[in-house]
Each structure stands twice: as structure tokens, then as C-alpha cells.
Design an enzyme around this catalytic site. Structure first.
Site, short mmCIF file in Angstrom:
data_model
loop_
_atom_site.label_atom_id
_atom_site.label_comp_id
_atom_site.label_asym_id
_atom_site.label_seq_id
_atom_site.Cartn_x
_atom_site.Cartn_y
_atom_site.Cartn_z
N ARG A 104 -8.17 -1.00 -8.44
CA ARG A 104 -7.01 -0.57 -7.65
C ARG A 104 -6.79 0.90 -7.94
O ARG A 104 -6.55 1.29 -9.08
CB ARG A 104 -5.77 -1.39 -8.04
CG ARG A 104 -4.50 -0.80 -7.48
CD ARG A 104 -3.30 -1.71 -7.59
NE ARG A 104 -3.37 -2.81 -6.62
CZ ARG A 104 -2.33 -3.57 -6.28
NH1 ARG A 104 -1.16 -3.36 -6.82
NH2 ARG A 104 -2.47 -4.53 -5.40
N HIS A 155 -6.34 -2.79 1.85
CA HIS A 155 -6.02 -3.85 0.89
C HIS A 155 -6.66 -5.16 1.40
O HIS A 155 -5.97 -6.09 1.81
CB HIS A 155 -4.50 -3.99 0.75
CG HIS A 155 -4.06 -4.74 -0.47
ND1 HIS A 155 -4.95 -5.22 -1.42
CD2 HIS A 155 -2.82 -5.10 -0.90
CE1 HIS A 155 -4.27 -5.84 -2.38
NE2 HIS A 155 -2.98 -5.79 -2.09
N GLN A 177 -5.63 -8.77 -0.02
CA GLN A 177 -4.34 -9.28 0.45
C GLN A 177 -4.49 -9.89 1.84
O GLN A 177 -3.96 -10.96 2.13
CB GLN A 177 -3.32 -8.12 0.49
CG GLN A 177 -1.97 -8.51 1.06
CD GLN A 177 -1.20 -9.48 0.19
OE1 GLN A 177 -1.01 -9.24 -0.99
NE2 GLN A 177 -0.73 -10.59 0.76
N ASP A 194 5.90 -4.39 5.46
CA ASP A 194 5.58 -3.93 4.10
C ASP A 194 6.57 -2.80 3.78
O ASP A 194 7.26 -2.29 4.67
CB ASP A 194 4.11 -3.43 4.06
CG ASP A 194 3.67 -3.00 2.66
OD1 ASP A 194 4.30 -3.40 1.68
OD2 ASP A 194 2.67 -2.24 2.58
N CYS A 204 3.57 -8.85 2.11
CA CYS A 204 2.61 -8.85 1.00
C CYS A 204 3.29 -8.82 -0.36
O CYS A 204 2.69 -9.20 -1.36
CB CYS A 204 1.64 -7.68 1.15
SG CYS A 204 2.48 -6.08 1.21
N ARG A 236 -2.99 -15.76 -2.71
CA ARG A 236 -3.79 -14.69 -3.32
C ARG A 236 -4.75 -15.30 -4.34
O ARG A 236 -5.91 -14.91 -4.43
CB ARG A 236 -2.89 -13.66 -4.04
CG ARG A 236 -2.09 -12.74 -3.14
CD ARG A 236 -2.97 -11.84 -2.29
NE ARG A 236 -3.87 -10.97 -3.05
CZ ARG A 236 -3.54 -9.80 -3.57
NH1 ARG A 236 -2.32 -9.32 -3.44
NH2 ARG A 236 -4.43 -9.08 -4.23
N1 NVA Z 1 1.67 -0.62 0.81
C1 NVA Z 1 1.96 -1.12 -0.51
C2 NVA Z 1 1.28 -2.42 -0.71
C3 NVA Z 1 1.57 -3.07 -2.03
C4 NVA Z 1 0.85 -4.37 -2.21
C5 NVA Z 1 1.51 -0.10 -1.53
O1 NVA Z 1 0.41 0.45 -1.40
O2 NVA Z 1 2.25 0.17 -2.48
N1 CP Z 2 0.66 -7.69 -2.77
C1 CP Z 2 0.13 -7.14 -3.87
O1 CP Z 2 -0.99 -6.62 -3.88
O2 CP Z 2 0.93 -7.24 -4.95
P1 CP Z 2 0.74 -6.47 -6.34
O3 CP Z 2 0.97 -5.01 -6.06
O4 CP Z 2 1.79 -7.07 -7.22
O5 CP Z 2 -0.65 -6.73 -6.84
#
Ligand code: NVA
Ligand code: CP
Length: 335
Positions: free
Chosen positions: A104, A131, A134, A221, A261, A289
Site C-alpha cells: 500500500r 484499489h 477492495q 468514498d 469501502c 475483504r
Molecule cells: N480513497 C480512500 C480509500 C480508502 C480505502 C483513500 O485512498 O484514502
Molecule cells: N477499505 C480499505 O481499504 O480499508 P483500510 O484503509 O482500513 O485498509
């Protein structure tokens, strides 16, 4: 060995296959209490995190354990990457210890570069661009509630971010109609919009009601993603009106489901009222997930060569003949 870097790289049948495997894991866990298998016995997944995570970290870590392997949490703050070690070198070193890496991070290019230089599967656990993990759980959830994917109308309201990018690709690939409502300056990445427009079942608008009209699935989101905390106030102004609320739900089909998400910011992208009314769907989605990540791990890591004992390496025939430590060939075989 396979990577999962973005959904654009997957064919429709590969996405469906992942969803089918995820369903099987869910079913055997729920119905028969099967929590641990030997599918990835003896394997280790490294999980590099440059951003926070609850669901991704826990679902991959538990998923790896349940498949008979183990996972290592690697914060980029503690790795030498944080002190400037090139990703090419990290890739080549970690390939010698691990059987796969989930990462990540911020830039998609970094994930692609890691995959280019690693000899083990790389899984994208979120970048600013995509992502994919997800969205596999999201498609699994939609199919669970609606019994199909093909022909459904999917509406996304809010920021044209990593989630929007991956949802556009994933939903389009499985045959859904996709409608996106974003403020003008916050559209999804141009290459994604161009790709989706060519596919023909895609609309993008600045009007949330138009996007939500007759939708089977509504999705949103956060307005400020990880790394955009400094823009939060500016974004609150820009996204005013891009909220899933009771009024907007009135435009969707009566049996529409609502997904998020997570993490969610109540009274920003979704009201607390709509969130709680659809909490069963949203938390089923979060649970999925785990099942979806197990499917990803099985397909990406499980296709590595295995010997008779289920270990993730193959005994090289030439090596078998070779007297490695002045020992007998027999001993090498026994080992
Ligand atoms: N768009 C959000 C998704 C989190 C799962 C982010 O990147 O923070
Ligand atoms: N939705 C998601 O990816 O959650 P986290 O940021 O908690 O991993």
C-alpha cells in the site's frame, strides 16, 4: 505466479474466477467452519504499508494465516525504503525471502516498478490510482445481494479518486452500467474515463441525481483520501451536495443497495441515517475483504511451483544431481 496491480490487467473471466473462489472460501468458512487450509502452506507474504490501514492489513494477515501461511507487517517507516533504498533493490532482496508482497503506497508507478524487479507476485493494496482488492470484495458483495452483475446500474457519487478509478474498471468489465457524479475539478483519472467511454456503458456527470437515477447500487468514498488531509477544508466546500442522503436515495431503485469501502465520514459523503439503514450491506462488504483477499492470495501465490511436500519451491533436477556440500546426492534428495 501472477501480479494484481490494477483491474485493467484482468480479463472478465479472471475477475469472475476470483469472485467464485472468494464465494467458496466464504461458504466453507460459514457453513462448515473451515478456517485453515493448506492452500498456501509454508508461504510468507510481506505486507509493505506506507499508509494506514484496518481492513486491508487485517484481511490479508488473517487470510494468509487461514490459507496455511503467514504474513509479515512491514511499515515503510521501519524499512530502508523510508531512508531511500531503491525499490529495485528492495524488490530483489525481498524476492529471496518471501513468496509474495502486498504493498500500500502512494504512486502506482512504484508498485509497477516493484513488480518489474521482483521475481515473486506483487499485489496492490491501494495506491492513489487504484484499489483493486477492495473492488473485488465490492463486486462479490453486489453479486451476493443482487444475484447477478451483468446489466445492473452502478452509481458512484463523490471524489474521482482511486476507488472511483477501480470501480469504473471493475464494474464495466463485468457488464454493469456505470454512472459517476463528481465535481468538475475532481474527475477520475483521464485514462480511465477515456477507457470507459470507449466501452460505451459509462456516463459521467456533475449531477448526483442524474447518476443515482434508477441505480441498483449506490457507492461513495471519503472526500479527502489518505495523503490529502491538508486539502480537507477546501474539499468540503467542493463536494457539498455530493452526498448519499435520503433525498438522493429517492432517485435510485427502491431496492438499491448502498456500499462504502470505509472508513466513512458521516454527514460528509454519506448521512448517518443512510449509513445505518444500509449498515448490513456495508459491513458484509467489509467482511468480504477477507474472502476476496484469500482468493487473490490463492490465485497469485498459489500458482507458484510446488514440490511434492507442498513447499513453494521446485527441486531443480540438475541440482539434485549436484554434490552441493560434498554430501551424498541422496542426502540432498532427503532434504
Ligand atoms: N480513497 C480512500 C480509500 C480508502 C480505502 C483513500 O485512498 O484514502
Ligand atoms: N477499505 C480499505 O481499504 O480499508 P483500510 O484503509 O482500513 O485498509
Amino acid at each position: 505466479m501472477k501480479d494484481l496491480l490494477k483491474l485493467r490487467d484482468l480479463k472478465k473471466h479472471e475477475i469472475i474466477e476470483l469472485l467464485n473462489i472468494a464465494d467458496q472460501y466464504k461458504y466453507s468458512r460459514k457453513m462448515f467452519g473451515v478456517k485453515r487450509t493448506d492452500d498456501l502452506k509454508g508461504m510468507t507474504l510481506g505486507m509493505i504499508f506506507e499508509k494506514a490501514s484496518t481492513r486491508t492489513r487485517v484481511s490479508f494477515e488473517v487470510g494468509m494465516y487461514e490459507l496455511g501461511g503467514q504474513a509479515l507487517f512491514l511499515s515503510s517507516k521501519d524499512l530502508q525504503i523510508g531512508r531511500g533504498e531503491p525499490i529495485e533493490d528492495t524488490a530483489r532482496v525481498l524476492s529471496r525471502y518471501l513468496d509474495g508482497i502486498m504493498i500500500r503506497t502512494f504512486s502506482q508507478e512504484m508498485v509497477e516498478k516493484l513488480a518489474e524487479h521482483a521475481s515473486i507476485p506483487i499485489i496492490n493494496g491501494l495506491t492513489d490510482y487504484a484499489h483493486p482488492c477492495q473492488v473485488l470484495a465490492d463486486l462479490m458483495t453486489i453479486r451476493e445481494y443482487k444475484g447477478k452483475l451483468e446489466g445492473l446500474k452502478f452509481a458512484y457519487i463523490g471524489d474521482g479518486n482511486n476507488m472511483a478509478n477501480s470501480l469504473i474498471v471493475g464494474c464495466t468489465k463485468v457488464g454493469m452500467k456505470v454512472s459517476i457524479a463528481c465535481p468538475k475539478d475532481y474527475y477520475p483519472d483521464a485514462d480511465i474515463v477515456k477507457w470507459a467511454e470507449k466501452k460505451g456503458n459509462f456516463t459521467i456527470t456533475q449531477n448526483p441525481e442524474e447518476a443515482a437515477k434508477d441505480a441498483d447500487v449506490l457507492y461513495t468514498d471519503v472526500w479527502a483520501s489518505m495523503g490529502q488531509e491538508g486539502e480537507a477544508e477546501k474539499r468540503k466546500m467542493a463536494f457539498k451536495g455530493y452526498q448519499i442522503n435520503k433525498k438522493l436515495m429517492g432517485f435510485a431503485k427502491a431496492d438499491a443497495i448502498v456500499l462504502h469501502c470505509l472508513p466513512a465520514h458521516r454527514e460528509e459523503e454519506i448521512t448517518g441515517e443512510v449509513f445505518e439503514e444500509h449498515a448490513d450491506q456495508i459491513f458484509e462488504q467489509a467482511e468480504n475483504r477477507l474472502h476476496a483477499q484469500k482468493a487473490v492470495l490463492k490465485v497469485c501465490l498459489g500458482s507458484s511451483p510446488k514440490d511434492d511436500h507442498g513447499y513453494p519451491y521446485e527441486v531443480d533436477e540438475e541440482l539434485e544431481e549436484f554434490d552441493l556440500l560434498n554430501g551424498e546426492t541422496e542426502e540432498i534428495k532427503d532434504f
